[in-house]
Enzyme design. Structure first.
Site, PDB file in Angstrom:
ATOM      1  N   THR A 160      11.930 -29.897   6.388  1.00 15.56           N
ATOM      2  CA  THR A 160      10.567 -29.639   6.846  1.00 15.56           C
ATOM      3  C   THR A 160       9.594 -30.086   5.776  1.00 15.56           C
ATOM      4  O   THR A 160       9.876 -29.915   4.594  1.00 15.56           O
ATOM      5  CB  THR A 160      10.394 -28.111   7.011  1.00 15.56           C
ATOM      6  N   ASP A 191      12.113 -21.195  11.374  1.00 12.58           N
ATOM      7  CA  ASP A 191      11.241 -20.379  10.522  1.00 12.58           C
ATOM      8  C   ASP A 191       9.823 -20.928  10.410  1.00 12.58           C
ATOM      9  O   ASP A 191       8.877 -20.180  10.125  1.00 12.58           O
ATOM     10  CB  ASP A 191      11.839 -20.333   9.107  1.00 12.58           C
ATOM     11  N   THR A 211      12.213 -24.764   3.263  1.00 13.02           N
ATOM     12  CA  THR A 211      12.813 -25.830   4.063  1.00 13.02           C
ATOM     13  C   THR A 211      14.314 -25.572   4.105  1.00 13.02           C
ATOM     14  O   THR A 211      14.859 -24.897   3.234  1.00 13.02           O
ATOM     15  CB  THR A 211      12.490 -27.218   3.466  1.00 13.02           C
ATOM     16  N   GLY A 212      14.946 -26.107   5.113  1.00 15.93           N
ATOM     17  CA  GLY A 212      16.380 -25.875   5.252  1.00 15.93           C
ATOM     18  C   GLY A 212      16.677 -25.074   6.504  1.00 15.93           C
ATOM     19  O   GLY A 212      15.881 -25.075   7.451  1.00 15.93           O
TER      20      GLY A 212
HETATM   21  C1  SD4 Z   1      13.849 -25.023  10.906  1.00 15.67           C
HETATM   22  N1  SD4 Z   1      13.334 -24.999   8.542  1.00 15.67           N
HETATM   23  O1  SD4 Z   1      13.446 -25.225  12.039  1.00 15.67           O
HETATM   24  C2  SD4 Z   1      13.013 -25.614   9.812  1.00 15.67           C
HETATM   25  C3  SD4 Z   1      13.178 -27.017   9.885  1.00 15.67           C
HETATM   26  C4  SD4 Z   1      14.409 -27.421   9.563  1.00 15.67           C
HETATM   27  O2  SD4 Z   1      15.247 -27.828   7.495  1.00 15.67           O
HETATM   28  O3  SD4 Z   1      15.275 -27.526  10.358  1.00 15.67           O
HETATM   29  N2  SD4 Z   1      14.387 -27.604   8.281  1.00 15.67           N
HETATM   30  O4  SD4 Z   1      14.881 -24.430  10.636  1.00 15.67           O
END
Ligand code: SD4
Length: 300
Positions: A160, A191, A211-212
């Site tokens: 992200t 998130d 992020t993650g």
């Molecule tokens: C999520 N954190 O939707 C966000 C975007 C993603 O690594 O996948 N980021 O989980």
């Protein structure tokens, strides 16, 4: 007061910060700066985790989530956007034009229409081709851990953009945007559009963005926890460390899991930290713009 700076997840954001920093140092607001940075990533087709070019869900449809925030009483977010290229700007409209925090799905698209935003096809040809290949190859739902090999070369299935700015008036703002987890179950929301999960900004305590794997971040209210810990006296690095520790203690951490945070105090003391190697972040201030390795990596 700290001089203005921009901080953002992943190395792909470094050229974006570099192009926006002159505006910030010339007096542009932190909110305008973070929105501009995130819009830039949203329209970059080579970034396959944010906006146009983002990877779709299992059915081959793209949906976007985004948030902007300047304080606990001032945030806006959207999730499941299906036909607008700049979810971050819809999130800002939610913050500025409604008494609400989060709008979802096609009704959020309708809201954007009602404010004159042009709708568009958000599924890039490249994303569709990648989905076709994925569909043929595998129906495995497990994503790979995101790994930063430089601009345009992100390996893994998701990450992200989360951007934080401090402007020349000493005001903090944050914004984040994502196409979410590649090949996600349709309807899944991570998130990023949830206050305190993917982003949190509190002028008195600082700002953090994550992020993650959104599910891990959400499980501990990650961004809120980082900021709250800083408010209780932790440094950004200590706050990220404790938050990642909390995640490690709550989840069976599989090898493909990655979570990373960047955080700053209101005075501009910042840090980045990640569960695993592979995460980088970018910083632009009066000394210049650089890509940094995180100060902290928890696991091998
Ligand atoms: C999520 N954190 O939707 C966000 C975007 C993603 O690594 O996948 N980021 O989980």
């Amino acid at each position: 007061m700290a001089s203005p700076f921009l901080l953002s997840t992943w190395s792909f954001s470094e050229p974006i910060l570099e192009s926006e920093y002159p505006n910030l140092s010339a007096g542009c607001s932190a909110l305008d700066a973070v929105e501009a940075c995130v819009r830039n990533a949203e329209q970059d087709k080579s970034i396959d985790s944010v906006g146009f070019g983002g990877l779709p869900d299992r059915n081959g449809n793209c949906t976007f989530d985004a948030m902007v925030m300047t304080s606990p009483s001032s945030s806006g977010a959207v999730c499941g956007i299906e036909r607008h290229l700049h979810p971050v700007s819809i999130a800002r409209l939610v913050m500025e034009k409604t008494n609400h925090t989060l709008l979802a799905g096609t009704l959020a698209d309708d809201f954007a229409d009602s404010h004159g935003m042009e709708s568009a096809n958000i599924l890039a040809d490249t994303s569709e081709q990648k989905w076709e290949r994925w569909k043929k190859r595998s129906r495995d739902t497990k994503p790979l851990a995101p790994f930063d090999h430089g601009h345009g070369q992100l390996f893994g299935s998701h990450d992200t953009i989360g951007t934080i700015a401090l402007d020349s008036h000493g005001t903090l703002a944050g914004a984040c945007s994502t196409s979410g987890m590649a090949w996600k179950v349709p309807g899944r929301v991570g998130d990023s559009p949830i206050v305190g999960h993917g982003l949190y900004v509190d002028p008195k305590r600082g700002a953090a963005t994550g992020t993650g794997h959104g599910e891990l971040i959400s499980g501990v209210n990650g961004a809120f926890l980082v900021v709250d810990l800083m408010g209780r006296g932790a440094t950004p690095q200590e706050a990220i460390h404790e938050t990642l520790d909390r995640i490690v203690s709550c989840w069976d951490i599989k090898k493909e899991y990655q979570v990373a945070f960047i955080a700053t105090t209101p005075e501009g003391k910042f840090a980045g930290g990640a569960l695993r190697a592979g995460f980088k972040y970018a910083i632009c201030n009066s000394d210049g713009c650089i890509v940094k390795d995180p100060e902290l990596v928890m696991l091998d």
